[in-house]
Motif scaffolding. Sequence first.
Motif, short mmCIF file in Angstrom:
data_model
loop_
_atom_site.label_atom_id
_atom_site.label_comp_id
_atom_site.label_asym_id
_atom_site.label_seq_id
_atom_site.Cartn_x
_atom_site.Cartn_y
_atom_site.Cartn_z
N PHE A 1 13.13 -4.71 1.85
CA PHE A 1 12.38 -4.20 3.06
C PHE A 1 11.22 -2.96 2.38
CE2 PHE A 1 15.93 -5.61 5.51
CZ PHE A 1 15.47 -6.08 6.38
N HIS A 2 11.56 -2.71 1.19
CA HIS A 2 10.67 -1.76 0.57
C HIS A 2 9.09 -2.63 0.18
CE1 HIS A 2 8.73 1.04 -2.33
NE2 HIS A 2 8.42 0.04 -3.04
N SER A 3 9.44 -3.67 -0.28
CA SER A 3 8.22 -4.80 -0.89
C SER A 3 7.62 -5.30 0.34
CB SER A 3 8.79 -5.69 -1.68
OG SER A 3 9.65 -6.44 -1.32
N ALA A 4 8.34 -5.61 1.53
CA ALA A 4 7.83 -6.21 2.64
C ALA A 4 7.13 -5.09 3.86
CB ALA A 4 8.80 -7.11 3.42
N GLY A 5 7.51 -3.83 3.45
CA GLY A 5 7.28 -2.88 4.65
C GLY A 5 6.17 -1.76 3.72
N PRO A 6 6.53 -0.60 3.49
CA PRO A 6 5.71 0.55 3.03
C PRO A 6 4.98 0.19 1.47
CG PRO A 6 7.84 1.45 2.97
CD PRO A 6 8.03 -0.09 3.63
N GLY A 7 6.01 -0.44 0.78
CA GLY A 7 5.62 -0.59 -0.64
C GLY A 7 3.88 -0.88 -0.74
N PRO A 8 3.28 -1.86 -0.36
CA PRO A 8 1.98 -2.32 -0.42
C PRO A 8 0.98 -1.35 0.47
CG PRO A 8 2.81 -4.08 0.72
CD PRO A 8 4.08 -2.70 0.38
N ASN A 9 1.53 -0.97 1.51
CA ASN A 9 0.50 -0.35 2.65
C ASN A 9 -0.07 0.72 2.38
OD1 ASN A 9 1.06 -2.69 4.08
ND2 ASN A 9 2.74 -1.71 5.12
N GLY A 10 0.36 1.66 1.65
CA GLY A 10 -0.57 2.94 1.38
C GLY A 10 -1.88 2.44 0.81
N LYS A 11 -1.64 1.85 -0.14
CA LYS A 11 -2.85 1.43 -1.06
C LYS A 11 -3.90 0.42 -0.21
CE LYS A 11 -0.85 2.11 -5.49
NZ LYS A 11 -1.69 3.23 -5.97
N SER A 12 -3.31 -0.36 0.58
CA SER A 12 -4.05 -1.33 1.50
C SER A 12 -4.57 -0.31 2.54
CB SER A 12 -3.21 -2.44 2.07
OG SER A 12 -2.54 -3.16 1.01
N ILE A 13 -3.95 0.52 3.31
CA ILE A 13 -4.77 1.24 4.20
C ILE A 13 -5.87 2.16 3.50
CG2 ILE A 13 -4.14 3.26 5.61
CD1 ILE A 13 -1.54 2.30 6.30
N ALA A 14 -5.61 2.61 2.65
CA ALA A 14 -6.76 3.59 1.82
C ALA A 14 -7.90 2.69 1.77
CB ALA A 14 -6.51 4.25 0.67
N ALA A 15 -7.62 1.59 1.18
CA ALA A 15 -8.94 0.42 0.74
C ALA A 15 -9.49 0.06 2.15
CB ALA A 15 -8.23 -0.72 -0.10
N LEU A 16 -8.94 -0.03 3.25
CA LEU A 16 -9.62 -0.47 4.46
C LEU A 16 -9.96 0.82 5.53
CD1 LEU A 16 -6.98 -3.34 4.98
CD2 LEU A 16 -9.32 -3.60 4.40
N SER A 17 -9.95 2.14 5.02
CA SER A 17 -10.14 2.94 5.93
C SER A 17 -11.43 3.79 5.68
CB SER A 17 -8.87 4.20 6.01
OG SER A 17 -7.81 3.31 6.26
N TYR A 18 -12.33 3.60 4.75
CA TYR A 18 -13.20 4.21 4.43
C TYR A 18 -14.73 3.46 4.27
CZ TYR A 18 -9.51 7.35 3.08
OH TYR A 18 -8.57 8.18 3.19
N ARG A 19 -15.75 3.94 4.50
CA ARG A 19 -16.94 3.31 4.10
C ARG A 19 -17.17 3.12 2.75
NH1 ARG A 19 -21.34 7.50 6.17
NH2 ARG A 19 -21.91 8.41 4.00
N SER A 20 -17.94 1.83 2.36
CA SER A 20 -18.14 1.70 1.10
C SER A 20 -18.43 2.76 0.05
CB SER A 20 -19.17 0.40 0.89
OG SER A 20 -20.40 0.86 1.55
#
Length: 478
Positions: free
Chosen positions: A378-397
């Motif tokens: 549940f760590h790897s399927a849930g919050p494990g990857p999401n912090g970095k993914s959210i950051a990469a998808l939340s700002y302009r280039s």
Amino acid sequence: MNDGSAHTRTTVIGNAGDAANLIDTLKSLTGRANWIWFLALAGLFLDAYSNAALGAGLAPMVKQLGLSPTQVGVLTAMAPAIAIVSNPFGGWLAARIGRVRPLLMTKVVFAIGAVLTAAGSDFQTVFAGRAFVGIAYGIDFAVAMALLAEYTPASLKGRLNFWQGVWYTATTTNLLLTLLFYKFDVGADIWRWSVGSSAAFALVLFVLQLVFLVESPTWLAAKGRLRESAANLRRMYGFAVQEGTQETGPAQDPARQVGLRDAGVLFRKPYLPRTVLSTAISLTQAMQYFAVGWYLPVISLELFGKEFEKATFGSMAFNAVGIVGGCLSAYAGRRFGLRVSSMAGYAMVFVALLVMGATFKQLPIGLAALLPVLFIFFHSAGPGPNGKSIAALSYRSDLRTLGTGVTGMLGSLGSVAGLYLFPQLQAGIGVGSSLMVLSVVPLVGLLTCVAIKWDPTRVAVNLEGEAISLPQRTTVSA
């Protein structure tokens, strides 16, 4: 700009928003684009492999070099500790010179660090080698996630979470190779083979990325380099596209160099909630993972025996669960969104830690082993990857690598905190009580996700069109 959905019609791009919108017309990545995407992702395999390389042969190394517990602790936490600095530095560097050049540079630094470590005959040399690995790890992770986000169409954003499955795959691969080296009877030098193999991976990946990686078309367009952006859109995706007249987006100046002094923008609207969410997830998931990492070897030794081979197979079994969860996180992110999948993961991790702590050494070993398995899944399927993914998808280039760098910095703080604080807590109140105290960490992550509703996979926002005024200054930032 033109529609861009048809490859047979020439599209004209005038700014970063045009380039990003054109990529977003794709519903899948195939052929060359798919290959290049996974080649960029392969850098994260090296990040994880290099971090795991030392751990696989840690006991023989400690014995061979006569290291003290303090020295072992320093070496174990070296990479995430240095990444606290190298993460934002990597973000700054990529904002200025592009994504590909820093990624290539890190492969060379990785190789230098691995060779130094593998050849080390004393603590100082191994320390220096791990320092190089920490520098490369911090830079590479921040930049690779940003590049992957800019390669990926909007409909496939959840795909970024594959990095978590790659992480566990790399760790398992290192353990497997360590077993192979063990079969060759290399004795106490087994750790040198484990670490040295990461240098070979780094050099192979350097050559492949040098030949095939394509600079981000969105970043190029944001810098006013429209001809190069159009060429890379043609090369990677096969679009019929050409450069038009430069059109700056709201408050964007292609000549403006983004520096570390601009990091304050990440903590103002509209970015403040995004930054808080991504950093909170990165911090808490790293702390819970690296803290519980101290407990998992105990279960492995109890389950599979204290012989090197059996204990290594035990660690591989736990990592296999992480591979499954990490790969499923891409599906969960696409199906439920990054925020909701994080919430579900945190809730299950919270329960698993409470039960682990309350029943420590009371359950039969087979049943006790199920709890850390659930934790890892549940760590790897849930919050494990999401912090970095959210950051990469939340700002302009022009701000993206700065955002991934700051998020990575705080995630590294969580790693160091988990590695150092939990053993001290364990020594003071015992493993069971420590695990129950640690359950506060996923609870904080869960409450943060409940409070902040932002999810980049669930909003239709043209990030390149968002108006953010960077501070005006006459000198170039450092």
